[in-house]
Design a protein around this motif. Sequence first.
Motif, PDB file in Angstrom:
ATOM      1  N   GLU A  47       0.843  -1.197   0.000  1.00 35.16           N
ATOM      2  CA  GLU A  47       0.000   0.000   0.000  1.00 35.16           C
ATOM      3  C   GLU A  47       0.883   1.254   0.000  1.00 35.16           C
ATOM      4  N   ASP A  48       0.285   2.366  -0.329  1.00 31.75           N
ATOM      5  CA  ASP A  48       0.946   3.658  -0.166  1.00 31.75           C
ATOM      6  C   ASP A  48       0.668   4.103   1.269  1.00 31.75           C
ATOM      7  N   TRP A  49       1.466   3.580   2.199  1.00 27.50           N
ATOM      8  CA  TRP A  49       1.208   3.802   3.620  1.00 27.50           C
ATOM      9  C   TRP A  49       1.291   5.273   4.007  1.00 27.50           C
ATOM     10  N   VAL A  50       2.134   6.030   3.334  1.00 32.30           N
ATOM     11  CA  VAL A  50       2.237   7.463   3.641  1.00 32.30           C
ATOM     12  C   VAL A  50       0.914   8.152   3.324  1.00 32.30           C
ATOM     13  N   LEU A  51       0.362   7.882   2.160  1.00 31.59           N
ATOM     14  CA  LEU A  51      -0.927   8.464   1.782  1.00 31.59           C
ATOM     15  C   LEU A  51      -2.029   8.026   2.740  1.00 31.59           C
ATOM     16  N   ILE A  52      -2.043   6.765   3.078  1.00 28.99           N
ATOM     17  CA  ILE A  52      -3.087   6.250   3.972  1.00 28.99           C
ATOM     18  C   ILE A  52      -2.998   6.911   5.346  1.00 28.99           C
ATOM     19  N   ALA A  53      -1.793   7.099   5.860  1.00 31.01           N
ATOM     20  CA  ALA A  53      -1.626   7.778   7.147  1.00 31.01           C
ATOM     21  C   ALA A  53      -2.132   9.216   7.067  1.00 31.01           C
ATOM     22  N   GLU A  54      -1.896   9.875   5.941  1.00 31.35           N
ATOM     23  CA  GLU A  54      -2.356  11.259   5.770  1.00 31.35           C
ATOM     24  C   GLU A  54      -3.870  11.354   5.679  1.00 31.35           C
ATOM     25  N   ILE A  55      -4.526  10.308   5.204  1.00 36.69           N
ATOM     26  CA  ILE A  55      -5.988  10.285   5.044  1.00 36.69           C
ATOM     27  C   ILE A  55      -6.697  10.243   6.399  1.00 36.69           C
ATOM     28  N   CYS A  56      -6.060   9.627   7.392  1.00 36.26           N
ATOM     29  CA  CYS A  56      -6.707   9.442   8.698  1.00 36.26           C
ATOM     30  C   CYS A  56      -7.054  10.794   9.327  1.00 36.26           C
ATOM     31  N   PRO A  57      -8.341  11.045   9.587  1.00 40.78           N
ATOM     32  CA  PRO A  57      -8.747  12.356  10.099  1.00 40.78           C
ATOM     33  C   PRO A  57      -8.384  12.604  11.563  1.00 40.78           C
ATOM     34  N   VAL A  58      -8.048  11.549  12.302  1.00 39.24           N
ATOM     35  CA  VAL A  58      -7.754  11.725  13.731  1.00 39.24           C
ATOM     36  C   VAL A  58      -6.315  11.360  14.097  1.00 39.24           C
ATOM     37  N   GLY A  59      -5.502  11.029  13.110  1.00 40.79           N
ATOM     38  CA  GLY A  59      -4.099  10.721  13.372  1.00 40.79           C
ATOM     39  C   GLY A  59      -3.857   9.380  14.035  1.00 40.79           C
ATOM     40  N   ALA A  60      -4.771   8.428  13.847  1.00 36.94           N
ATOM     41  CA  ALA A  60      -4.600   7.099  14.437  1.00 36.94           C
ATOM     42  C   ALA A  60      -3.565   6.268  13.675  1.00 36.94           C
ATOM     43  N   LEU A  61      -3.261   6.688  12.465  1.00 38.87           N
ATOM     44  CA  LEU A  61      -2.252   6.005  11.655  1.00 38.87           C
ATOM     45  C   LEU A  61      -1.070   6.936  11.453  1.00 38.87           C
ATOM     46  N   LYS A  62       0.112   6.417  11.733  1.00 38.47           N
ATOM     47  CA  LYS A  62       1.330   7.194  11.560  1.00 38.47           C
ATOM     48  C   LYS A  62       2.382   6.306  10.917  1.00 38.47           C
ATOM     49  N   ILE A  63       3.323   6.924  10.245  1.00 36.90           N
ATOM     50  CA  ILE A  63       4.421   6.188   9.651  1.00 36.90           C
ATOM     51  C   ILE A  63       5.468   5.917  10.727  1.00 36.90           C
ATOM     52  N   LYS A  64       5.902   4.673  10.797  1.00 36.73           N
ATOM     53  CA  LYS A  64       6.961   4.317  11.739  1.00 36.73           C
ATOM     54  C   LYS A  64       8.255   4.993  11.289  1.00 36.73           C
ATOM     55  N   LYS A  65       9.025   5.439  12.244  1.00 39.06           N
ATOM     56  CA  LYS A  65      10.303   6.081  11.918  1.00 39.06           C
ATOM     57  C   LYS A  65      11.280   5.029  11.415  1.00 39.06           C
ATOM     58  N   PRO A  66      12.117   5.419  10.446  1.00 39.02           N
ATOM     59  CA  PRO A  66      13.093   4.467   9.928  1.00 39.02           C
ATOM     60  C   PRO A  66      14.110   4.086  11.011  1.00 39.02           C
ATOM     61  N   PRO A  67      14.626   2.871  10.940  1.00 40.10           N
ATOM     62  CA  PRO A  67      15.627   2.471  11.915  1.00 40.10           C
ATOM     63  C   PRO A  67      16.897   3.291  11.721  1.00 40.10           C
ATOM     64  N   THR A  68      17.560   3.558  12.810  1.00 41.68           N
ATOM     65  CA  THR A  68      18.829   4.287  12.722  1.00 41.68           C
ATOM     66  C   THR A  68      19.960   3.300  12.845  1.00 41.68           C
TER      67      THR A  68
END
Length: 71
Positions: A47-68
């Motif tokens: 999926e386009d997880w970035v787009l899907i996270a942006e669609i969420c109206p209440v911020g329940a979906l967020k992109i996990k931070k990349p590992p360092t």
Amino acid sequence: MSERFFLPMINYEEKFCVKCGACVNECEFGGIKFVDGEIIINENSLEDWVLIAEICPVGALKIKKPPTNGR
């Protein structure tokens, strides 16, 4: 030196979710489903997880931070 790429993964915060279904409707490949009143996420779905996270109206979906790598 090889470059590393980060594939975005989604983080679901159930306590914020209002189960509006916006994320389910945005998924092209069934990555998020609404089953028996619960949100089910398949992070292996392409999926386009970035787009899907942006669609969420209440911020329940967020992109996990990349590992360092310790830098």
